[in-house]
Enzyme design. Structure first.
Site, short mmCIF file in Angstrom:
data_model
loop_
_atom_site.label_atom_id
_atom_site.label_comp_id
_atom_site.label_asym_id
_atom_site.label_seq_id
_atom_site.Cartn_x
_atom_site.Cartn_y
_atom_site.Cartn_z
N ASP A 27 -1.64 -2.84 16.00
CA ASP A 27 -0.31 -2.16 15.61
C ASP A 27 -0.20 -0.63 15.72
OD1 ASP A 27 -1.83 -2.65 13.37
OD2 ASP A 27 -0.39 -3.91 12.51
N GLU B 218 7.37 -4.04 6.90
CA GLU B 218 7.55 -3.58 8.52
C GLU B 218 8.87 -3.65 8.94
OE1 GLU B 218 4.79 -5.38 7.33
OE2 GLU B 218 3.31 -4.00 7.72
N ARG C 115 -4.46 4.85 2.86
CA ARG C 115 -3.76 4.95 1.32
C ARG C 115 -4.17 6.11 0.64
NH1 ARG C 115 -3.15 -1.46 0.02
NH2 ARG C 115 -3.58 -2.28 2.09
N GLU D 234 -8.47 1.68 5.55
CA GLU D 234 -7.59 1.60 4.31
C GLU D 234 -7.96 2.76 3.50
OE1 GLU D 234 -5.39 -0.81 3.83
OE2 GLU D 234 -6.12 -2.48 5.08
N THR E 205 0.97 5.55 8.56
CA THR E 205 1.25 3.88 8.77
C THR E 205 1.31 3.14 7.13
OG1 THR E 205 0.78 2.02 9.56
CG2 THR E 205 -0.96 3.03 8.55
C1 DMJ Z 1 0.14 -1.32 5.20
O1 DMJ Z 1 -1.01 -1.15 4.65
C2 DMJ Z 1 0.07 -0.42 6.59
O2 DMJ Z 1 1.57 -0.52 6.85
C3 DMJ Z 1 -0.69 -1.13 7.74
O3 DMJ Z 1 -0.53 -0.50 9.07
C4 DMJ Z 1 -0.54 -2.48 8.08
N1 DMJ Z 1 -0.24 -3.13 6.72
C5 DMJ Z 1 0.11 -2.88 5.59
C6 DMJ Z 1 1.40 -3.52 5.18
O4 DMJ Z 1 1.90 -4.48 5.64
#
Ligand code: DMJ
Length: 468
Positions: free
Chosen positions: A222, A356, A93, A89, A442
């Site tokens: 994912d 998503e 982020r 995370e 992501t």
């Molecule tokens: C986000 O923090 C990112 O996209 C992560 O890869 C998956 N989950 C969340 C959003 O749903």
């Protein structure tokens, strides 16, 4: 600016203004109780919504708001924290947010901050295999595995989602160590035997062996797949190893997980030691966009097939939205016991402002210009406005099938970083952050494609990166 693009900007401004009024410096806004939330995901780091919003504000041309965010990062983002952070995370982020802020604006301060933070993440890799553990104390450097992960294992979607940011950390610092760390992970994953060519979600950082045979394109797996194809694209299509691993993984996914429902919907099931669980998570809906952006570089005879598959998955994910009362999709939907893209369990019915599905609309719009993707995006805007907008921000909801919604009192930072950014890009021209030049991490933070001839540590870009 078209009316629909403008809607994205006003939603962002509303979300941001309320965060600023009621939760400034905290990680997220609680829009019902009008206060801030800190949580324990970022190990004492604060301002997740600020760092996650920098690029969205800048791209949308919300320059006063961007300047407030920048000033906070400069004066108040304290990296000397001592708590337990999720390596994943913090990377997606904070590292991602600071990197893209640097590349978009050329502000040296972002570069200084991100390099300082990057260094603090390195001790997480001190394991017998070099596969990092999930949790790290940013002060002491001690790291350990999540208590809930079986047998002290590390999670594929976590240690497999560091590559893009770490390669850029090496670019900016001229220190190869970051790239070495993620290449070591890549090497191990490439070499290890994979059941039916699939990558299970849990791996031991001590032995380097799989711990369980659960495979998923949704949660826990994912973004590992996403980072394979994006590593190839971000390398200016030179990283052949990433490319090969991506297409082999996709082949195994198609052979083992891709299913067609009795009603004709294509979905990606989960796999538990050879047994299929006919469930698709909201998180797995990013895969429409992923298969789409990878279509062009596949074998020539498979390109149209990949584009069709991407469109079918995106269609299924749209169905999961349109079959609910709120026109927002559940956390997970099923294809068994008579269900077709609907949640059957009460515990799967929530929607927490996730991006998503909209992310896949954005990519599919850019790739095909089929107007249905903008129509679907607009349905989502209307649903968000109707059901998630509250007096002081946007909130997730507990049951997408309930006519009268119950709010969860949380405005997630990824709503500002991803959901609203992808909506905005969906209604913008293709020359705003062109996909040939930028790869989104992501968390939707844009990172430039590395062209050895011209990047070399320069911030800024010649592309259109902000609204006029
Ligand atoms: C986000 O923090 C990112 O996209 C992560 O890869 C998956 N989950 C969340 C959003 O749903």
């Amino acid at each position: 600016m078209c009316k629909k693009t403008h809607a994205g900007v006003s939603m962002m401004k509303f979300a941001w203004d309320n965060y600023k009024s009621f939760a400034w410096g905290k990680n997220e806004l609680r829009p019902l109780t009008k206060n801030g939330h800190i949580g324990n995901m970022f190990g004492g780091l604060r301002g997740a919504s600020i760092v996650d919003s920098l690029d969205t504000l800048y791209i949308m041309g919300l320059i006063d708001e961007y300047n407030d965010a920048k000033e906070w990062v400069e004066t108040s983002l304290d990296l000397n924290s001592n708590g337990e952070a999720s390596l994943f995370e913090v990377n997606i982020r904070y590292v991602g947010g600071l990197l893209s802020a640097y590349y978009l604006t050329g502000e040296e301060m972002f570069k200084r901050k991100v390099l300082e933070l990057g260094e603090k993440l390195l001790p997480a890799f001190n394991t017998p295999t070099g596969i990092p553990r999930g949790v790290i104390n940013l002060g002491s450097g001690t790291s350990w595995s999540w208590g809930w992960a079986s047998a002290g294992s590390s999670i594929l979607a976590e240690f497999g989602t560091l590559h893009l940011e770490f390669v850029h950390l090496s670019e900016l610092s001229n220190n190869p160590i970051y790239t070495e760390k993620v290449m070591n992970i890549r090497r191990l994953l490439n070499k290890i035997e994979k059941p039916h060519g699939l990558y299970p979600n849990f791996l031991s950082p001590v032995s380097g062996n799989w711990v369980q045979h659960h495979v998923s394109i949704g949660g826990l797996g994912d973004s590992f797949y996403e980072y394979l194809i994006k590593s190839y694209l971000m390398s200016d299509k030179t990283d052949e190893e990433a490319k090969n691993m991506y297409y082999s993984a996709l082949e195994a996914i198609e052979a083992n997980l891709v299913q067609k429902s009795p009603g004709g919907l294509t979905y990606m099931a989960e796999w538990r030691g050879g047994i299929l669980d006919h469930k698709m998570g909201h998180l797995a809906c990013f895969s429409g966009g992923m298969v789409g952006i990878g279509a062009d570089d596949g074998a020539p005879e498979k390109r149209q097939h990949f584009l069709d598959l991407a469109a079918e998955i995106t269609h299924t994910c749209h169905e999961s939205y349109s079959r609910s009362a709120t026109k927002l999709g559940p956390e997970a939907f099923r294809f068994d016991g008579g269900a077709e893209a609907t949640a059957t369990r009460l515990s799967d019915r929530y929607y927490i402002l996730r991006p998503e599905v909209i992310e896949s609309y954005m990519y599919m719009w850019r790739l095909t210009h089929d107007p249905k993707y903008r129509e679907w995006g607009w349905e989502a805007v209307e649903a968000l406005e109707q059901h998630c907008r509250v007096e002081a921000g946007f909130s997730g909801i507990r049951d997408v099938y309930a006519q009268t919604v119950s709010h969860d009192n949380m405005q997630q930072s990824f709503f500002l970083s991803e959901t609203l950014k992808y909506l905005y890009l969906l209604f913008s021209d293709d020359d705003l952050l062109p996909l040939e030049d930028w790869v989104f991490n992501t968390e939707a933070h844009p990172l430039p494609v590395i062209r050895k001839s011209c990047l070399h540590g320069e911030g800024g870009t010649h592309d259109k990166t902000t609204s006029e």
